[in-house]
Design a protein around this motif. Sequence first.
Motif, PDB file in Angstrom:
ATOM      1  N   THR A   1       4.103  13.626   3.519  1.00 55.70           N
ATOM      2  CA  THR A   1       4.892  12.678   3.915  1.00 55.70           C
ATOM      3  C   THR A   1       4.573  11.272   3.114  1.00 55.70           C
ATOM      4  O   THR A   1       3.311  10.757   3.558  1.00 55.70           O
ATOM      5  N   LYS A   2       5.199  10.778   2.228  1.00 56.74           N
ATOM      6  CA  LYS A   2       4.890   9.604   1.774  1.00 56.74           C
ATOM      7  C   LYS A   2       5.055   8.297   2.878  1.00 56.74           C
ATOM      8  O   LYS A   2       5.883   8.294   3.470  1.00 56.74           O
ATOM      9  N   VAL A   3       4.028   7.313   2.552  1.00 62.20           N
ATOM     10  CA  VAL A   3       4.115   6.151   3.409  1.00 62.20           C
ATOM     11  C   VAL A   3       3.687   4.735   2.531  1.00 62.20           C
ATOM     12  O   VAL A   3       2.963   4.775   1.457  1.00 62.20           O
ATOM     13  N   GLY A   4       4.684   3.961   2.833  1.00 63.04           N
ATOM     14  CA  GLY A   4       4.656   2.622   2.263  1.00 63.04           C
ATOM     15  C   GLY A   4       4.160   1.574   3.224  1.00 63.04           C
ATOM     16  O   GLY A   4       4.698   1.596   4.437  1.00 63.04           O
ATOM     17  N   VAL A   5       3.416   0.609   2.850  1.00 60.66           N
ATOM     18  CA  VAL A   5       3.298  -0.527   3.897  1.00 60.66           C
ATOM     19  C   VAL A   5       3.401  -1.859   3.021  1.00 60.66           C
ATOM     20  O   VAL A   5       2.843  -2.134   2.019  1.00 60.66           O
ATOM     21  N   ILE A   6       4.001  -2.872   3.554  1.00 62.79           N
ATOM     22  CA  ILE A   6       4.197  -4.160   2.808  1.00 62.79           C
ATOM     23  C   ILE A   6       3.868  -5.385   3.916  1.00 62.79           C
ATOM     24  O   ILE A   6       4.441  -5.541   4.865  1.00 62.79           O
ATOM     25  N   VAL A   7       2.823  -6.138   3.228  1.00 64.54           N
ATOM     26  CA  VAL A   7       2.116  -7.211   4.206  1.00 64.54           C
ATOM     27  C   VAL A   7       2.240  -8.436   3.356  1.00 64.54           C
ATOM     28  O   VAL A   7       1.605  -8.560   2.336  1.00 64.54           O
ATOM     29  N   ARG A   8       2.567  -9.405   4.177  1.00 65.13           N
ATOM     30  CA  ARG A   8       2.389 -10.725   3.636  1.00 65.13           C
ATOM     31  C   ARG A   8       1.159 -11.458   3.926  1.00 65.13           C
ATOM     32  O   ARG A   8       0.443 -11.196   4.837  1.00 65.13           O
TER      33      ARG A   8
ATOM     34  N   GLY B   1       0.947  -1.226  -0.052  1.00 65.83           N
ATOM     35  CA  GLY B   1       0.033   0.019  -0.051  1.00 65.83           C
ATOM     36  C   GLY B   1       0.743   1.283  -0.210  1.00 65.83           C
ATOM     37  O   GLY B   1       2.063   1.090   0.602  1.00 65.83           O
ATOM     38  N   ILE B   2       0.368   2.214  -0.942  1.00 64.24           N
ATOM     39  CA  ILE B   2       1.284   3.456  -0.999  1.00 64.24           C
ATOM     40  C   ILE B   2       0.250   4.443  -0.724  1.00 64.24           C
ATOM     41  O   ILE B   2      -0.660   4.639  -1.253  1.00 64.24           O
TER      42      ILE B   2
ATOM     43  N   ILE C   1      -8.888  -4.977  -2.454  1.00 70.52           N
ATOM     44  CA  ILE C   1      -9.650  -3.980  -3.227  1.00 70.52           C
ATOM     45  C   ILE C   1      -9.571  -2.681  -2.460  1.00 70.52           C
ATOM     46  O   ILE C   1     -10.196  -1.651  -3.086  1.00 70.52           O
ATOM     47  N   GLY C   2      -9.237  -2.663  -1.434  1.00 70.71           N
ATOM     48  CA  GLY C   2      -9.498  -1.472  -0.391  1.00 70.71           C
ATOM     49  C   GLY C   2      -7.929  -0.964   0.227  1.00 70.71           C
ATOM     50  O   GLY C   2      -7.069  -1.989   0.445  1.00 70.71           O
ATOM     51  N   SER C   3      -7.765   0.331   0.154  1.00 70.19           N
ATOM     52  CA  SER C   3      -6.498   0.472   0.746  1.00 70.19           C
ATOM     53  C   SER C   3      -6.353   0.609   2.328  1.00 70.19           C
ATOM     54  O   SER C   3      -5.767   1.750   2.776  1.00 70.19           O
ATOM     55  N   GLY C   4      -7.312   0.039   2.886  1.00 73.79           N
ATOM     56  CA  GLY C   4      -7.401   0.284   4.592  1.00 73.79           C
ATOM     57  C   GLY C   4      -6.232   0.202   5.411  1.00 73.79           C
ATOM     58  O   GLY C   4      -5.878   1.017   6.144  1.00 73.79           O
ATOM     59  N   VAL C   5      -5.415  -0.775   5.005  1.00 70.48           N
ATOM     60  CA  VAL C   5      -3.958  -1.049   5.668  1.00 70.48           C
ATOM     61  C   VAL C   5      -3.112   0.298   5.439  1.00 70.48           C
ATOM     62  O   VAL C   5      -2.608   0.633   6.513  1.00 70.48           O
ATOM     63  N   VAL C   6      -3.004   1.111   4.376  1.00 66.23           N
ATOM     64  CA  VAL C   6      -1.961   1.965   4.334  1.00 66.23           C
ATOM     65  C   VAL C   6      -3.003   3.396   4.873  1.00 66.23           C
ATOM     66  O   VAL C   6      -2.165   4.151   5.664  1.00 66.23           O
ATOM     67  N   GLU C   7      -4.030   3.278   4.622  1.00 66.43           N
ATOM     68  CA  GLU C   7      -5.098   4.418   5.437  1.00 66.43           C
ATOM     69  C   GLU C   7      -4.889   4.404   6.889  1.00 66.43           C
ATOM     70  O   GLU C   7      -4.652   5.515   7.440  1.00 66.43           O
ATOM     71  N   SER C   8      -4.922   3.131   7.389  1.00 63.10           N
ATOM     72  CA  SER C   8      -4.711   3.001   8.821  1.00 63.10           C
ATOM     73  C   SER C   8      -3.360   3.573   9.349  1.00 63.10           C
ATOM     74  O   SER C   8      -3.211   3.896  10.474  1.00 63.10           O
ATOM     75  N   ALA C   9      -2.538   3.302   8.628  1.00 63.18           N
ATOM     76  CA  ALA C   9      -0.871   3.592   8.665  1.00 63.18           C
ATOM     77  C   ALA C   9      -0.705   5.383   8.910  1.00 63.18           C
ATOM     78  O   ALA C   9       0.241   5.543   9.824  1.00 63.18           O
ATOM     79  N   HIS C  10      -1.732   5.861   8.272  1.00 68.75           N
ATOM     80  CA  HIS C  10      -1.509   7.503   8.741  1.00 68.75           C
ATOM     81  C   HIS C  10      -1.678   7.498   9.880  1.00 68.75           C
ATOM     82  O   HIS C  10      -1.030   8.498  10.533  1.00 68.75           O
ATOM     83  N   LYS C  11      -2.559   6.865  10.381  1.00 66.96           N
ATOM     84  CA  LYS C  11      -2.856   7.270  11.940  1.00 66.96           C
ATOM     85  C   LYS C  11      -1.874   6.670  12.980  1.00 66.96           C
ATOM     86  O   LYS C  11      -1.429   7.352  13.699  1.00 66.96           O
TER      87      LYS C  11
ATOM     88  N   ASP D   1      -4.784   4.774  -4.407  1.00 69.47           N
ATOM     89  CA  ASP D   1      -5.960   5.551  -4.898  1.00 69.47           C
ATOM     90  C   ASP D   1      -5.713   6.098  -6.098  1.00 69.47           C
ATOM     91  O   ASP D   1      -6.478   6.891  -6.768  1.00 69.47           O
ATOM     92  N   GLY D   2      -4.734   5.568  -6.667  1.00 71.48           N
ATOM     93  CA  GLY D   2      -4.364   5.872  -8.295  1.00 71.48           C
ATOM     94  C   GLY D   2      -3.695   7.118  -8.493  1.00 71.48           C
ATOM     95  O   GLY D   2      -3.706   7.632  -9.755  1.00 71.48           O
ATOM     96  N   ALA D   3      -3.291   7.670  -7.548  1.00 73.26           N
ATOM     97  CA  ALA D   3      -2.517   9.100  -8.077  1.00 73.26           C
ATOM     98  C   ALA D   3      -1.353   8.840  -9.002  1.00 73.26           C
ATOM     99  O   ALA D   3      -0.626   7.760  -8.915  1.00 73.26           O
ATOM    100  N   PRO D   4      -1.188   9.780  -9.851  1.00 74.21           N
ATOM    101  CA  PRO D   4      -0.185   9.443 -10.965  1.00 74.21           C
ATOM    102  C   PRO D   4       1.272   9.231 -10.326  1.00 74.21           C
ATOM    103  O   PRO D   4       1.815   8.310 -10.864  1.00 74.21           O
ATOM    104  N   TRP D   5       1.680   9.884  -9.153  1.00 72.01           N
ATOM    105  CA  TRP D   5       3.123   9.689  -8.718  1.00 72.01           C
ATOM    106  C   TRP D   5       3.169   7.951  -8.244  1.00 72.01           C
ATOM    107  O   TRP D   5       4.264   7.366  -8.291  1.00 72.01           O
ATOM    108  N   ILE D   6       2.108   7.560  -7.661  1.00 76.72           N
ATOM    109  CA  ILE D   6       2.072   6.194  -7.288  1.00 76.72           C
ATOM    110  C   ILE D   6       2.075   5.403  -8.360  1.00 76.72           C
ATOM    111  O   ILE D   6       2.865   4.353  -8.370  1.00 76.72           O
TER     112      ILE D   6
END
Length: 272
Positions: free
Chosen positions: A45-52, A30-31, A212-222, A105-110
């Motif tokens: 601040t850019k955030v990346g999450v990697i989950v197995r 997730g990015i 199909i949801g970015s909940g993992v990276v969304e929660s990382a914001h918090k 979320d499909g941002a061009p930089w991502i």
Amino acid sequence: GRRLESLPEAAVQKALLTPSTTPARLLTIGIDGSMLSTREGWQETKVGVIVRDEHHVEGRPTHRGVVTSARYVTGSSVDDLRDRLRPAAEAAGIETAERVAVVSDGAPWIRNLCDELFPEAIQVLDWPHVVEHLTDCGKALLGERDPLLATWVRTTTTLVWSGRADSLLIELSALLDMSDVDRAPLNALVRYIENNLARIDYPRFRKLGLPIGSGVVESAHKHVLQVRMKRAGQHWSPPRCRRMARLRAANRTGGPHFATRLRAARRAITGI
């Protein structure tokens, strides 16, 4: 924070969590970006999450899923995140994973970053963001109080959810031919769908068992950034913002003993 910045990211990831040796069935990345207040104004601040897959417990309709372990990285810019994200993915086993999915979320930089770092990955557009775009277009065309808005949302989301985005584009093109319609929101929605056709193939994603949801990276914001860095009255200098974000990512990756592990890694590299 300065000492952490001096260490190679591969060494940091190895110290925080033992690199995975068994192939993952699914590696989810997730990015996203999180806005933090600095003395130079609000900066992202850019955030990346990697989950197995074995560390992601699926939720139920009334309960959210749970991530038991993940690798977190941050960057003050796209280039900064790039330097950290690929080593973290390699430590998580991206080279042997059966399948890799990037949800955003499909941002061009991502999109550009994923094309560069993870060409093997399946890119998935976050479903709630798609619903939001479809709803916003309906509101712009009909108004928020129009009784037909619910029909618009139900029809357009059903077409996308069922894999008939091409049919939706045909319907939108027909609306564009009408003389009394507001073309600006329609054109924006058409561009959004056309630019993401491969990222909204939800029937395929569901069949493959992809998120199909970015909940993992969304929660990382918090829990990675905001709980520590977005308190009342806080305004960070950019260097300290960058360092604290990296420390928070290391803390959430390695747990309460992350500092001890990083000191051991630094001694192994520098002898100090």
